[in-house]
Design an enzyme around this catalytic site. Sequence first.
Site, PDB file in Angstrom:
ATOM      1  N   GLU A 153       1.659   0.333 -12.231  1.00  0.00           N
ATOM      2  CA  GLU A 153       2.595   1.038 -10.438  1.00  0.00           C
ATOM      3  C   GLU A 153       4.293   1.454 -11.254  1.00  0.00           C
ATOM      4  OE1 GLU A 153       0.811  -1.015  -7.598  1.00  0.00           O
ATOM      5  OE2 GLU A 153       2.394   0.212  -6.223  1.00  0.00           O
ATOM      6  N   ASP A 170       4.589  -8.233  -6.718  1.00  0.00           N
ATOM      7  CA  ASP A 170       3.562  -6.902  -6.443  1.00  0.00           C
ATOM      8  C   ASP A 170       3.467  -6.403  -7.844  1.00  0.00           C
ATOM      9  OD1 ASP A 170       1.438  -4.934  -6.091  1.00  0.00           O
ATOM     10  OD2 ASP A 170       2.552  -4.382  -4.989  1.00  0.00           O
ATOM     11  N   ARG A 188      -9.335 -11.967  -1.916  1.00  0.00           N
ATOM     12  CA  ARG A 188      -7.486 -11.843  -2.323  1.00  0.00           C
ATOM     13  C   ARG A 188      -6.832 -12.085  -2.009  1.00  0.00           C
ATOM     14  NH1 ARG A 188      -6.077  -5.667  -3.168  1.00  0.00           N
ATOM     15  NH2 ARG A 188      -5.214  -6.299  -4.900  1.00  0.00           N
ATOM     16  N   LYS A 199     -10.421  -7.155   0.215  1.00  0.00           N
ATOM     17  CA  LYS A 199      -8.824  -7.278   0.801  1.00  0.00           C
ATOM     18  C   LYS A 199      -9.148  -7.105   2.012  1.00  0.00           C
ATOM     19  CE  LYS A 199      -5.015  -4.222   0.948  1.00  0.00           C
ATOM     20  NZ  LYS A 199      -4.065  -2.608   0.083  1.00  0.00           N
ATOM     21  N   GLU A 258      -2.481  -5.222   3.929  1.00  0.00           N
ATOM     22  CA  GLU A 258      -1.981  -3.274   4.633  1.00  0.00           C
ATOM     23  C   GLU A 258      -2.845  -3.149   5.113  1.00  0.00           C
ATOM     24  OE1 GLU A 258      -1.396  -3.391  -0.030  1.00  0.00           O
ATOM     25  OE2 GLU A 258       0.892  -3.255   0.456  1.00  0.00           O
ATOM     26  N   LYS A 292      -2.455 -12.425  -6.857  1.00  0.00           N
ATOM     27  CA  LYS A 292      -1.653 -11.421  -7.591  1.00  0.00           C
ATOM     28  C   LYS A 292      -1.356 -12.745  -9.030  1.00  0.00           C
ATOM     29  CE  LYS A 292      -1.848  -7.730  -6.363  1.00  0.00           C
ATOM     30  NZ  LYS A 292      -0.484  -5.674  -4.893  1.00  0.00           N
TER      31      LYS A 292
HETATM   32  O1  GCW Z   1       0.096  -2.108  -5.418  1.00  0.00           O
HETATM   33  C1  GCW Z   1      -0.125  -2.861  -4.303  1.00  0.00           C
HETATM   34  C2  GCW Z   1      -0.557  -1.112  -4.258  1.00  0.00           C
HETATM   35  C3  GCW Z   1      -1.423  -0.699  -3.297  1.00  0.00           C
HETATM   36  C4  GCW Z   1      -2.448  -1.142  -3.108  1.00  0.00           C
HETATM   37  C5  GCW Z   1      -2.055  -2.880  -2.836  1.00  0.00           C
HETATM   38  C6  GCW Z   1      -2.755  -3.873  -3.178  1.00  0.00           C
HETATM   39  C7  GCW Z   1      -5.034  -0.484  -3.384  1.00  0.00           C
HETATM   40  O2  GCW Z   1       0.929  -0.430  -4.041  1.00  0.00           O
HETATM   41  O3  GCW Z   1      -1.369   0.793  -3.248  1.00  0.00           O
HETATM   42  O4  GCW Z   1      -3.551  -1.105  -2.264  1.00  0.00           O
HETATM   43  O5  GCW Z   1      -0.685  -3.305  -3.738  1.00  0.00           O
HETATM   44  O6  GCW Z   1      -2.807  -4.947  -4.378  1.00  0.00           O
HETATM   45  O7  GCW Z   1      -3.756  -4.130  -2.613  1.00  0.00           O
END
Ligand code: GCW
Length: 680
Positions: free
Chosen positions: A394, A366, A320, A283, A287, A361
């Site tokens: 989640e 998300d 990713r 990653k 973030e 993804k």
């Molecule tokens: O779904 C979000 C989550 C994060 C996560 C991020 C990711 C691992 O809230 O906690 O971090 O995606 O997929 O990298």
Amino acid sequence: ADSGYTAWLSYPVLPQGNAYNQYVKWCGAVKVAEENDTVQAALQEWQRGIESMLGIKVSSKPDGLCIAIGTFQGGNELISGVFAEDTLAKVGPEGFAIRSSEENDCIAVGASSPAGVLYGVFHLLRLIGSLQSIEGLDEVVNPVNGLRMINHWDNFDGSVERGYSGRSFLYEDNRFTRDLERIRDYARLMSSAGINAIAINNVNVHALETLFISKYLPDVSRIADVFRLYGIKLFLSVNFAGPMHEGEVGTADPLDPEVRKWWQSKAAEIYAAIPDFGGFVVKADSENRPGPFTYGRDHADGANMLAEALEPFGGIVIWRCFVYNCKQDWRDRKTDRARAAYDHFKPLDGKFNDNVILQIKNGPMDFQVREPVSPLFGALERTNQVIEFQIAQEYTGQQRHVCYLVPQWKEIMEFNTYAKGEASPVKHIVDGSLWGNRYSGIAAVSNVGNDKNWTGHLLAQANLYGYGRLAWNPELTAEQIASEWISLTFGTDPVVSGVISRILLDSWEIYESYTAPLGVGWMINPEHHYGPNVDGYEYSQWGTYHYADHRGIGVDRTVKTGTGYSAQYLGSNAEHYDSLEECPDELLLFFHHVPYTHILHSGKTVIQHIYDAHFEGAERAAELLSMWTSLKDKVAEGLYLQVENRLKEQAGHAKEWRDQINTYFYRKSGIEDNSERVIY
Ligand code: GCW
């Protein structure tokens, strides 16, 4: 067995009857000729399963009918006698052949590799566990997807990012677990579901985890030894800034020769310890994680640098695509997080090395309860790719609400991208057949922890099992998978099966209806993401808005007046989503901003849909509980109570969702519910 620990490897006692008699007839003895550890593990599993389901002892000295298990070259003459040459040719590296042969007095499970033997044995156990005939079998089974991966988001301190089943069972207080028995049981579960790759640490790689590829390598290697027994390759998430972190190089610039050398020698060290190490999950620039952007390099530069280090050893880099601006100004309506993955990665198509796989993804945002399919599927024609699902719930009830996700995953896999003519579903991109990729497959975020039953909610085990089965064969239906899982977990009582099946199959729709209407998403409490909070993310930096005001709601992602996201799709998908008339109801607010009085295809207004869905959803959540209580004397007490408790919480919590969402939109819009139900 009452705790849920044995999960779908509980091997419940089978009822007396024809099927039972048939199994006893064949399964009294087993013939295995190999010492190989994995073949031996398969044998142990076989004995355990048969003895438990049939209540008989399995002899290893056949005289009469038997089951023969082994690789084609393993020296078991029963195996070589039963399978014809052309059958052997059809069995891939992880596949198996299975044949019931009257003239050879045996049912043979043969494979080209020990892992294939294991899959074959699990297959036969599954047939028996769901009361199917084992006579007349003659088939070759190969996994459809090459990579069938689980990503753990476990941290070394024992916490699990987005973990809803207790703490980690891999680590505790910055130490690797000593409970290798549990790791082994985990590997058995994963292998029986068809998983062949597991990344054991969080993609957010913190300080100590950065050292998993150096200081902690011996510990990692002990886990890899257990996984190996069950045909599973171990992967690690790595920190892109690793070389700086270990203080050996002053930069992490992927084009810097020192950096490249550093990773190359790391790779050599890793493979010296773990010869079949799978590779890295990364990653980067996401973030707040480090990445190539810091050095003005792109993601191909970053990924290829790591790929070059792993290539000599057969390792791969899983890179990713979850890259977006997480410091957005909510006032800015031009930036659209949904666009980000495509905007970043589409221009790099064809620039990645052969042993790089992009991990995308399933949706552009998300893991919301409802999103469109990521438009990157179809857009990348010359790049290895895997889809990423989230088994961890989640945004879908955090394993306190039941939400069987297999139907959602199925829908995504069947989505037609139009990338190469009329029939270009995501599943054919994912299995590598559409573009002929060297590597392809599926990855998903794990939902397990150290809770006795692994997944917190017992019914969430169905997602873990179902994910593996779907990764193995995307043609299985959500119903088939549910019914397998139920038999293997609870036994074969058709009443039990009928009720649990309905609970599972309705659960996604129910969860969606009392939470997120028409593709809107994100109306949750910030940070922990549990429970309703309509404006929780509305004025945040995360790019996650619904734009509700007194007139209407939704995100305008059209080409003419919005962010233009709809144009990232191909062919008629782009037109469909862009058009207010054609856009499917369930995604309307993802693509369009509309007045509350806008009429849906269903004939309802948007506001009335919101009210109806939330009232109905909460009611149906309560019904899930009453359906379950009808099973009180039919399910082992321990299992029964676990689920009852969770369904009670869900029913109560669904009302909270209902009332907060309905009240919010009633106050915003001032429009009455046409059924005059209570809104606050
Ligand atoms: O779904 C979000 C989550 C994060 C996560 C991020 C990711 C691992 O809230 O906690 O971090 O995606 O997929 O990298």
